[in-house]
Structures are given as C-alpha cells and as structure tokens.
Design a protein around this motif. Sequence first.
Motif, PDB file in Angstrom:
ATOM      1  N   ASP A 132       0.475  -1.092  -0.045  1.00  0.00           N
ATOM      2  CA  ASP A 132      -0.325  -0.288   0.082  1.00  0.00           C
ATOM      3  C   ASP A 132       0.676   1.221   0.280  1.00  0.00           C
ATOM      4  O   ASP A 132       0.529   2.671  -0.592  1.00  0.00           O
ATOM      5  CB  ASP A 132      -0.651   0.144   1.075  1.00  0.00           C
ATOM      6  N   GLU A 133       1.429   1.456   0.833  1.00  0.00           N
ATOM      7  CA  GLU A 133       2.503   2.266   0.853  1.00  0.00           C
ATOM      8  C   GLU A 133       3.470   2.643  -0.486  1.00  0.00           C
ATOM      9  O   GLU A 133       3.713   3.913  -0.858  1.00  0.00           O
ATOM     10  CB  GLU A 133       4.027   2.081   1.777  1.00  0.00           C
ATOM     11  N   THR A 134       4.010   1.947  -1.139  1.00  0.00           N
ATOM     12  CA  THR A 134       4.525   1.787  -2.419  1.00  0.00           C
ATOM     13  C   THR A 134       3.795   2.430  -3.545  1.00  0.00           C
ATOM     14  O   THR A 134       4.388   3.334  -4.540  1.00  0.00           O
ATOM     15  CB  THR A 134       5.042   0.554  -2.868  1.00  0.00           C
TER      16      THR A 134
ATOM     17  N   ILE B  98       1.297   6.867  -6.529  1.00  0.00           N
ATOM     18  CA  ILE B  98       0.647   7.527  -7.338  1.00  0.00           C
ATOM     19  C   ILE B  98       0.880   8.796  -7.084  1.00  0.00           C
ATOM     20  O   ILE B  98       0.552   9.725  -7.879  1.00  0.00           O
ATOM     21  CB  ILE B  98      -0.647   6.855  -6.107  1.00  0.00           C
ATOM     22  N   HIS B  99       1.460   8.988  -5.790  1.00  0.00           N
ATOM     23  CA  HIS B  99       2.124  10.011  -5.521  1.00  0.00           C
ATOM     24  C   HIS B  99       3.010  11.123  -6.841  1.00  0.00           C
ATOM     25  O   HIS B  99       3.003  12.494  -7.572  1.00  0.00           O
ATOM     26  CB  HIS B  99       2.115  10.151  -4.661  1.00  0.00           C
TER      27      HIS B  99
ATOM     28  N   GLY C  22       2.664  14.423 -13.936  1.00  0.00           N
ATOM     29  CA  GLY C  22       1.672  14.303 -14.998  1.00  0.00           C
ATOM     30  C   GLY C  22       2.084  13.276 -16.054  1.00  0.00           C
ATOM     31  O   GLY C  22       2.351  13.119 -17.283  1.00  0.00           O
ATOM     32  N   ALA C  23       2.695  11.647 -14.789  1.00  0.00           N
ATOM     33  CA  ALA C  23       3.417  10.476 -16.420  1.00  0.00           C
ATOM     34  C   ALA C  23       2.464  10.351 -16.995  1.00  0.00           C
ATOM     35  O   ALA C  23       1.054   9.323 -16.201  1.00  0.00           O
ATOM     36  CB  ALA C  23       3.859   9.910 -15.179  1.00  0.00           C
ATOM     37  N   LYS C  24       3.248   9.704 -18.058  1.00  0.00           N
ATOM     38  CA  LYS C  24       2.238   8.681 -18.946  1.00  0.00           C
ATOM     39  C   LYS C  24       2.803   7.656 -18.626  1.00  0.00           C
ATOM     40  O   LYS C  24       2.264   6.473 -19.548  1.00  0.00           O
ATOM     41  CB  LYS C  24       2.234   9.672 -20.168  1.00  0.00           C
TER      42      LYS C  24
ATOM     43  N   THR D 291      -3.483   1.123 -13.161  1.00  0.00           N
ATOM     44  CA  THR D 291      -4.112   1.282 -14.473  1.00  0.00           C
ATOM     45  C   THR D 291      -5.264   2.379 -14.127  1.00  0.00           C
ATOM     46  O   THR D 291      -5.879   3.267 -15.298  1.00  0.00           O
ATOM     47  CB  THR D 291      -4.429   0.537 -14.499  1.00  0.00           C
ATOM     48  N   ARG D 292      -5.850   2.162 -13.006  1.00  0.00           N
ATOM     49  CA  ARG D 292      -6.653   3.391 -12.937  1.00  0.00           C
ATOM     50  C   ARG D 292      -6.424   4.900 -13.456  1.00  0.00           C
ATOM     51  O   ARG D 292      -7.303   5.535 -13.165  1.00  0.00           O
ATOM     52  CB  ARG D 292      -7.921   3.071 -11.551  1.00  0.00           C
ATOM     53  N   LEU D 293      -5.115   5.429 -13.590  1.00  0.00           N
ATOM     54  CA  LEU D 293      -4.541   6.785 -12.808  1.00  0.00           C
ATOM     55  C   LEU D 293      -4.418   6.981 -14.716  1.00  0.00           C
ATOM     56  O   LEU D 293      -4.182   7.465 -15.289  1.00  0.00           O
ATOM     57  CB  LEU D 293      -3.238   6.937 -12.945  1.00  0.00           C
ATOM     58  N   GLY D 294      -4.265   5.764 -15.349  1.00  0.00           N
ATOM     59  CA  GLY D 294      -3.960   5.903 -16.766  1.00  0.00           C
ATOM     60  C   GLY D 294      -2.488   5.796 -16.958  1.00  0.00           C
ATOM     61  O   GLY D 294      -3.004   6.086 -18.438  1.00  0.00           O
TER      62      GLY D 294
END
Lengths: 145, 495
Positions: B344-346, B351-352, B358-360, B394-397
């Motif tokens: 979770d921490e990873t 995610i942060h 704005g990484a792709k 993957t939800r981040l896109g």
Amino acid sequence: MSLTSVVIKNIGQQLIAYESANGSVGSQPFADVITIFGKLQKILSKLAGISGYNSLLRRSLMMGKTKAKSLEMIQIRSDGALELNVAHAANSHLLLEESAGDILLTQFLGLLVTFIGETLTVNLLRDVWPNVPFEKANVPSRDIG
Amino acid sequence: MNDHKKVMIRKLPTGVAGLDEILGGGLPEFSFNIIAGTPGGGKTTLAHQIMFANATPERPAIFFTVMGEPAVKMLLYQQQYSFFDVDKITNSIHFINLSQVILGKDLNGALEEIVKEVEALNPGIVVVDSFRAMSRKSQIPTSEMEMQGFIQQLAHQLTTWEATTFLIGQYSEKEVRDNPIFTVADGLFWLSQKVERNSIIRKLQIVKLRGQASVPGLHTFRITDAGLETFPRTYGLNIENEVNFGSERLRTGIAELDAMLGGGIPTGDSVIIAGPSGSGKSLFGSNFIAEGLRLGEPAVAAIFEERPKSYIKRAESLGMDFAGPVEKGLIRILYLRPLDLSVDETVHEIIHAVKSIGAKRLVIDSLAGLEMALAPGFRRDFRESLYRMIAALTRLGVTIVSTVEVQENFKEFSLTSYAISFLADDLIRFRYVSINGEMRKLMTVIKMRASRHSTELREYEITEKGIEVGKRLKGFSGLTSGIPATDSELKDLDN
C-alpha cells in the motif's frame, strides 16, 4: 553561557523585578521568589500534575543549593508550595546571597525549557504575567561572551 | 429528495495524511470516539494530530492526562513532530492533569473535574489519555459496569457541550472484541503494531464509525517526523479517472518490437517483461522511459535493485540522458527499499509521483525487488497485493511496464515466477537459447489483451545502442525449451 541560559536568567530577573515593583511581596527572605513560585504552581500543576510540578521544583532546589547555600532556608510543602523554613532561617548563620532567588528561578525555568522548550515556557509565563514584556529578555548575540 | 430536511454531520479534518479518506471524508463532528491499541502504537500522537488540526482560540482543545506518560515529557516528545505548533499551546490547546483527582477521588470526581473544565473552556475537541488508567487507578475499586456508566455519562456531557471526544486506552485485540465499553462509542480506532522477524508492521482499523461509511479493513501506516501517515487501501482513487484506455499506442523505443506489438503498447496497459538475469529487462524499461521523453511524455521509474545514481549512469552509458529530465521534473526516480515496506505504501508513493509530474509511463523494476523490500508479513499476500497494485495504478491511466525475473531452465518455458501473468494485459518474454555452442537471446510477445500481435520468436542482441531486434529464428524447432534442434537434425532423427 548559552543564549538560552542568558534568556532564562533575564526572564527570572524580570519576574523578580516585576513582583517586587508591584509591592505584592513581603519583607521576609525569599518573599519574591515564593510569590513567583506560588503563581507558577497553579499553572504548572494543572499541566503536569502536582507530583510533576513537585519533582521539577525539588530538583531545581537541590541544584540551586549547590550554588547558593542560603536556599537551605526554604522548603517545599507536600502540596508543592514553596515556603520559608522560619525556624531554620532564624537559627541559620547562612548569609542571604542576593542572587539566591535568581538562581532557584533560573534552575527551574532551565529545567522547564529542557523539557518543553523556550517558546512554550515563555507562552506559559505570559499567561501568568501578561504585563511582563518577556520578548525584551532576548539578548543580541554580540552580548554573549 | 428530502435530503435537505435531514441533519448533516459536519466532517472534521484529522490532520493525518490518508485518514480522512479512510473515515469516509473526515471525523464526524460531536462524535464520541475511542482510540485503542497496543503500546507504542501511536495513539497519543494520533490524538495530538487531530487536536492541532482543529483547535482554535474560539473552539480550543483540552487534553486531559491521567496517570500515563508525564505531561511534561509528552510535550517534549510531541514537539518533535512537524504538526506541533507551539503557539497553539495555552492559546488553543490546554493540557490538564487529572492524576491527583483520580488518586484522591472516584470516577464521579473525575467526571466533575472534566465537566468543570469543559464548561470553562468550551472546547471543540476533548481528549482523555488514558481513560483506562482511570478505572485502574481510582481510589475506589471500579467494576466494568461502573466504568461503562462513567463513559456513558461522559459521552452525554461532552456531546451536550458539542465536543468531539477521544478516549485513549491501551488494549489488546481480544479485549477490544469483548469489552462492552466500546458499545458506547460512536467511533472505534484500533492501532496495532506487530513484529515480524526484524520488521514492524503498523496497521489501523476503523472498527466502527456511526453515521458514515468508512473504508473497511486494515490500513498500513507509518509514524514519521510528520506524525502518523496512513495508506488507505483505496489509494485516493475513489473517483474513476477518465482515461481512454487503448486509444493510442505508446512506442517502446525499439522499432521492431513496436511492429511486433501492432504499433506499440496500448495506453493504460500493464505490460510484464519476463526474462532471466541479464536478458535486458531493465534496459527495456529504460528504453521505454527514454522514448517517452523524446515524445514529451513524463515517466516514473520505481526501482528496487539499484540506486537512482547508478540507474541514471547506466542509462547514460547507453546514450539515454535521464539526469537532465530528472532536474526538469520530467522523470521521477523512486528508490523504494526500506525493509519493512508495505505494498500500500509503495502504491501511494508511486501514485503521488505519477500525479505530481503527470506521468504517462511507469516502470517498476523489478517485482522481485519489490517483494524483497516488503516486510515478511506482506510477502505472504504478494500475489493479491500485486493484483490490487496493478489495478490501482492502471486506473490512473498510466501505462505500466513491470520487469519480472524468471528462473531459466532448459526444460520448460515458464512465463513468470509468481504465476501473475493474468495481471498483465500484455506479456513479453525474453529468454536464452543455446545454438551452436552459443548462448543467444530471443524475445516473443506471449499475449496482448484484445489486440493482434506477432507470434514470432525473434533473436535480439544487447549492444552499445541498446536492444537490437533481429530476424525471426528460422530453421529450428523447440526454441522455447532453450535447447532447440535444427530442422535437419530432426529430419535425421525421423529417418
């Protein structure tokens, strides 16, 4: 002497001067210091408990006695109040050092600063003595030897 | 439609990263809560963070100390946290020691004292630390029933005064389950820490919370210089990201491979690069990042097996400049290797980082390194954790490339060591083959979800230019075993 020590000493002297100028102290030895500790006891017992306040005061008095013998004339009651041991004072051949009160107060405030820091200590003192300009106790660094 | 007729519960901020999300938006105002847990679990620190986040001169906080850690020492330790604002003490936060009251009186005496102070200061937040010590230390022996009655009265009084209250108590897990005292509370926060081999795992659970939906389950947390920091299992991704998955293809930087993939990796896919040591998996990850940079697509690299400096240096030796883009904020290289890491921490760290630049593109190098960095307790659930991690990311896109070490043998063609190929949308396999006394390398695209791809087994080499893909290996059978036979050899055998 560190900046903090100088500031604490100045604060102690300010408190003694303030209480003396206000005429709220008696003529007995250590009357000014006893008045100051009476006020400190109220606020600090609430914060740290009577035993917490007592232990700080006991340690300060023990350390103070090594620097000013005349502090032998005062004692701590079980409720944490500081008082003059009248019998001891009457029979004592000890000279009342002028700085003895300063020394005790400096020891006490020094301990408090060690634990809760200078800012919080001054904030607590401000609550008790709102009219004392503690910020003037700060000494420019060039004055420190 | 009659929502406007119902009373709304205002939610207060906790001041703890991630906790508002776990609580379903924040602390319900005027709630009566218990913070329970094992020693050293962070109970007092949590209460302090809540106080500092909410106390104002108009609605101050009162912290009652009872027989626990000496107040002066507690202030010494709590001042070390960045959330501790010295200027709030005496002005917005009041510490009151009840030890003497408890020693001299019974619970009613303590209740009177608390109510007296609450009436005088009109606090918005009240904390009693530790309320369990009250029953143990009061002069008159206190039964469980008396304690429950005391807590009920306290709850009535403090709710009437519109205070949000926290009682802190040290309990074991079993006591929390069986103790009727907890029925009085609106909220029950359980903090625990367990030692597993040489690691400490801290977990937080909202056992109950009246009036709003909290996120169930155990959430890992850390105690840092900033106080408690929680890592909600929802990863702050409650709102679906509007990503058009697979609408475009991301080039890998290896033209021949892109052709094999039908033009590149579909956006938002999770790709696994599986192969043995030295087969070029990390190099592929670097290539993927470098190609993104060329196209103006920021990237995050979460690395576990080498330090950022050597990662940058290795890329540089192959003509890829990462140092400049790192400075410009186009690449974030995360080196995550504490030995008691949780998945979770990873994921929160990644995610942060992804959101901040704005990484792709995201490279995780490697899943084996991530597994080694986890506390032993988390390794048991590694597959399940990976599933949640990939799903969240993957939800981040973002398009993810993860490398996986495969123990190579010359009998079978295993896909990954963790049986996690189902996690990947796309799977690319590197392997060694023994041909004519030489160890040569081949790559193949095993699968691409909902997309056509090449099924060729292509030879490749690692040169100073990077990965160079050659032609399909023809004239051999059994290439996937690693020890192929030439077609002529097979013909001889048949005859």
